[in-house]
Design a protein around this motif. Structure first.
Motif, PDB file in Angstrom:
ATOM      1  N   ILE A 146       0.836  -1.199   0.000  1.00 36.96           N
ATOM      2  CA  ILE A 146       0.000   0.000   0.000  1.00 36.96           C
ATOM      3  C   ILE A 146       0.872   1.250   0.000  1.00 36.96           C
ATOM      4  O   ILE A 146       0.606   2.219  -0.723  1.00 36.96           O
ATOM      5  N   ALA A 147       1.938   1.238   0.805  1.00 40.45           N
ATOM      6  CA  ALA A 147       2.850   2.383   0.842  1.00 40.45           C
ATOM      7  C   ALA A 147       3.534   2.580  -0.505  1.00 40.45           C
ATOM      8  O   ALA A 147       3.687   3.717  -0.979  1.00 40.45           O
ATOM      9  N   LEU A 148       3.946   1.469  -1.134  1.00 34.75           N
ATOM     10  CA  LEU A 148       4.599   1.563  -2.438  1.00 34.75           C
ATOM     11  C   LEU A 148       3.637   2.096  -3.494  1.00 34.75           C
ATOM     12  O   LEU A 148       4.004   2.973  -4.300  1.00 34.75           O
ATOM     13  N   LEU A 149       2.414   1.590  -3.484  1.00 33.50           N
ATOM     14  CA  LEU A 149       1.426   2.047  -4.454  1.00 33.50           C
ATOM     15  C   LEU A 149       1.118   3.528  -4.252  1.00 33.50           C
ATOM     16  O   LEU A 149       0.980   4.288  -5.226  1.00 33.50           O
ATOM     17  N   SER A 150       1.032   3.959  -2.998  1.00 35.70           N
ATOM     18  CA  SER A 150       0.766   5.369  -2.710  1.00 35.70           C
ATOM     19  C   SER A 150       1.900   6.250  -3.223  1.00 35.70           C
ATOM     20  O   SER A 150       1.666   7.318  -3.798  1.00 35.70           O
ATOM     21  N   MET A 151       3.119   5.795  -3.033  1.00 34.57           N
ATOM     22  CA  MET A 151       4.273   6.571  -3.504  1.00 34.57           C
ATOM     23  C   MET A 151       4.280   6.680  -5.025  1.00 34.57           C
ATOM     24  O   MET A 151       4.530   7.756  -5.580  1.00 34.57           O
ATOM     25  N   LEU A 152       3.979   5.567  -5.709  1.00 34.66           N
ATOM     26  CA  LEU A 152       3.954   5.591  -7.171  1.00 34.66           C
ATOM     27  C   LEU A 152       2.843   6.495  -7.690  1.00 34.66           C
ATOM     28  O   LEU A 152       3.012   7.186  -8.711  1.00 34.66           O
ATOM     29  N   LEU A 153       1.704   6.512  -6.995  1.00 30.96           N
ATOM     30  CA  LEU A 153       0.611   7.402  -7.388  1.00 30.96           C
ATOM     31  C   LEU A 153       1.025   8.863  -7.254  1.00 30.96           C
ATOM     32  O   LEU A 153       0.745   9.686  -8.132  1.00 30.96           O
ATOM     33  N   VAL A 154       1.709   9.196  -6.150  1.00 31.72           N
ATOM     34  CA  VAL A 154       2.162  10.570  -5.947  1.00 31.72           C
ATOM     35  C   VAL A 154       3.195  10.956  -6.998  1.00 31.72           C
ATOM     36  O   VAL A 154       3.154  12.060  -7.558  1.00 31.72           O
ATOM     37  N   ALA A 155       4.131  10.040  -7.282  1.00 36.76           N
ATOM     38  CA  ALA A 155       5.172  10.335  -8.275  1.00 36.76           C
ATOM     39  C   ALA A 155       4.569  10.523  -9.664  1.00 36.76           C
ATOM     40  O   ALA A 155       4.919  11.467 -10.390  1.00 36.76           O
ATOM     41  N   LEU A 156       3.654   9.631 -10.043  1.00 37.24           N
ATOM     42  CA  LEU A 156       3.007   9.747 -11.347  1.00 37.24           C
ATOM     43  C   LEU A 156       2.169  11.017 -11.429  1.00 37.24           C
ATOM     44  O   LEU A 156       2.162  11.721 -12.447  1.00 37.24           O
ATOM     45  N   SER A 157       1.474  11.321 -10.338  1.00 40.48           N
ATOM     46  CA  SER A 157       0.680  12.552 -10.290  1.00 40.48           C
ATOM     47  C   SER A 157       1.578  13.781 -10.429  1.00 40.48           C
ATOM     48  O   SER A 157       1.208  14.762 -11.087  1.00 40.48           O
ATOM     49  N   GLY A 158       2.756  13.727  -9.836  1.00 42.71           N
ATOM     50  CA  GLY A 158       3.695  14.842  -9.957  1.00 42.71           C
ATOM     51  C   GLY A 158       4.174  15.047 -11.376  1.00 42.71           C
ATOM     52  O   GLY A 158       4.325  16.184 -11.836  1.00 42.71           O
ATOM     53  N   VAL A 160       2.507  14.254 -14.117  1.00 41.66           N
ATOM     54  CA  VAL A 160       1.377  14.830 -14.856  1.00 41.66           C
ATOM     55  C   VAL A 160       1.216  16.304 -14.514  1.00 41.66           C
ATOM     56  O   VAL A 160       1.008  17.153 -15.394  1.00 41.66           O
ATOM     57  N   GLY A 161       1.329  16.627 -13.224  1.00 45.31           N
ATOM     58  CA  GLY A 161       1.208  18.018 -12.799  1.00 45.31           C
ATOM     59  C   GLY A 161       2.291  18.896 -13.396  1.00 45.31           C
ATOM     60  O   GLY A 161       2.032  20.052 -13.756  1.00 45.31           O
ATOM     61  N   ARG A 162       3.487  18.372 -13.512  1.00 39.16           N
ATOM     62  CA  ARG A 162       4.593  19.147 -14.104  1.00 39.16           C
ATOM     63  C   ARG A 162       4.310  19.448 -15.574  1.00 39.16           C
ATOM     64  O   ARG A 162       4.609  20.535 -16.072  1.00 39.16           O
ATOM     65  N   LYS A 293      -8.053  24.830 -15.968  1.00 42.07           N
ATOM     66  CA  LYS A 293      -9.035  23.939 -15.323  1.00 42.07           C
ATOM     67  C   LYS A 293      -8.417  22.585 -15.016  1.00 42.07           C
ATOM     68  O   LYS A 293      -8.649  22.009 -13.937  1.00 42.07           O
ATOM     69  N   LEU A 294      -7.618  22.067 -15.938  1.00 36.20           N
ATOM     70  CA  LEU A 294      -6.955  20.784 -15.690  1.00 36.20           C
ATOM     71  C   LEU A 294      -6.001  20.864 -14.511  1.00 36.20           C
ATOM     72  O   LEU A 294      -5.888  19.914 -13.725  1.00 36.20           O
ATOM     73  N   PHE A 295      -5.308  21.986 -14.382  1.00 37.31           N
ATOM     74  CA  PHE A 295      -4.380  22.142 -13.263  1.00 37.31           C
ATOM     75  C   PHE A 295      -5.128  22.174 -11.937  1.00 37.31           C
ATOM     76  O   PHE A 295      -4.661  21.609 -10.934  1.00 37.31           O
ATOM     77  N   SER A 296      -6.287  22.799 -11.903  1.00 32.42           N
ATOM     78  CA  SER A 296      -7.098  22.823 -10.681  1.00 32.42           C
ATOM     79  C   SER A 296      -7.591  21.428 -10.333  1.00 32.42           C
ATOM     80  O   SER A 296      -7.565  21.022  -9.165  1.00 32.42           O
ATOM     81  N   LEU A 297      -8.036  20.671 -11.349  1.00 36.72           N
ATOM     82  CA  LEU A 297      -8.496  19.300 -11.106  1.00 36.72           C
ATOM     83  C   LEU A 297      -7.342  18.421 -10.651  1.00 36.72           C
ATOM     84  O   LEU A 297      -7.509  17.554  -9.773  1.00 36.72           O
TER      85      LEU A 297
END
Length: 323
Positions: A146-158, A160-162, A293-297
């Motif tokens: 769960i911790a690994l999956l959470s970290m990968l989600l945050v990294a992938l989200s970062g 996309v956000g960049r 709008k995408l950045f806010s979402l």
């Protein structure tokens, strides 16, 4: 200024007779193809050096990852594995300092936001890499997964956000672009693009058709999304076609008027830049609301991922030390 006068205002005065008698200069200019813009050698060399360094670093990390995953150099519970996980976890935890720096006035003296953002971006990659090495690229207990999956989600989200961030800010660490700035930039491009219209009658019509299509009201949400996703590609495609037509006209006129290659090259590069800048200004102005709008979402989704990572990371550390 008509075609017989060189079509465009050149960036500096061009001494035709001097160029014609300078054989070395003529050879150098003839070696430059029409489809590229002249760039400083130092800037180009540094860019390729940076790309080579990044590529070499990626290959090195991939090689080490293969050794860790298949050569059984260590396990997650060993001293090395534990320290890698500890370092990666502390780095991920330190990423929370960036949003605190933005919101807490007491931290305003602790460096510029640009430097904080650089740290947040690079350590957002370095931290997950260390944790992946800590896991030796193998799944473990439920809380670890769960911790690994959470970290990968945050990294992938970062990541996309960049990508979205760069669409609404100037440069990699620049300030946010306003709609008024884009409108002013577009008006400036409109004033400069007029000289390109004289090359061929249909160039003006094609550029204006693209402009109208970019801002035309559409009732269907699906069609609006499709236009948003394909606008940049269609703009690049149109730019290539118009530049190709402009180059043919300029080459024919150069033969007719007896232009030196240097004058032809400068005229073409100026036309190319004006066409690209005009289309790019249209695209940025038309897509600005969508990217905002995408950045806010994205921000709404990214924050819960961070909380999930913090809680799952704490639970994993507690479980490791208790059991």
């Amino acid at each position: 200024m008509g075609l017989s006068d060189g079509l465009f205002t050149l960036p500096y005065s061009l001494d035709i007779n001097k160029i014609k008698h300078n054989q070395l200069y003529s050879k150098l200019m003839n070696a430059i193809p029409l489809d590229i813009q002249i760039k400083p050698i130092t800037k180009t060399a540094l860019l390729w050096l940076w790309r080579f360094s990044v590529g070499l670093l990626v290959l090195l990390v991939l090689g080490l990852a293969w050794l860790v995953a298949f050569a059984d150099l260590f396990v997650a519970g060993s001293d090395l594995g534990y320290n890698l996980g500890l370092a990666g976890g502390l780095i991920m935890l330190s990423l929370l300092l960036y949003p605190l720096r933005k919101r807490v006035r007491a931290l305003e003296r602790l460096g510029q936001m640009e430097n904080w953002f650089r740290y947040h971006m690079f350590m957002g990659i370095g931290g997950p890499v260390l944790i992946l090495f800590h896991t030796t690229f193998k799944t473990g207990s439920m809380n670890a997964n769960i911790a690994l999956l959470s970290m990968l989600l945050v990294a992938l989200s970062g990541v996309v956000g960049r990508f979205v961030y760069r669409r609404i800010h100037r440069g990699m660490y620049g300030r946010e672009i306003t709609l008024a700035e884009l409108e002013a930039e577009f008006k400036e491009r409109q004033e400069h693009i007029g000289s390109v219209f004289s090359l061929q009658p249909n160039i003006e019509h094609r550029l204006k058709d693209f402009h109208q299509a970019a801002f035309a009201p559409i009732d269907s949400t699906l069609h609006r999304v499709w236009r948003f996703m394909t606008m940049r590609h269609r703009g690049k495609k149109l730019s290539r076609r118009i530049r190709h037509d402009a180059k043919k006209v300029l080459v024919a006129e150069a033969k007719k008027q007896g232009w030196p290659h240097a004058q032809l090259l400068l005229n073409y590069n100026l036309a190319k830049r004006q066409i690209d800048d005009y289309l790019f200004a249209i695209i940025r102005l038309a897509q600005m609301a969508g990217w905002t709008k995408l950045f806010s979402l994205w921000h709404l989704a990214h924050v819960p991922f961070i909380y999930l990572l913090v809680f799952s990371g704490i639970a994993h550390v507690i479980a490791v030390h208790l059991y």
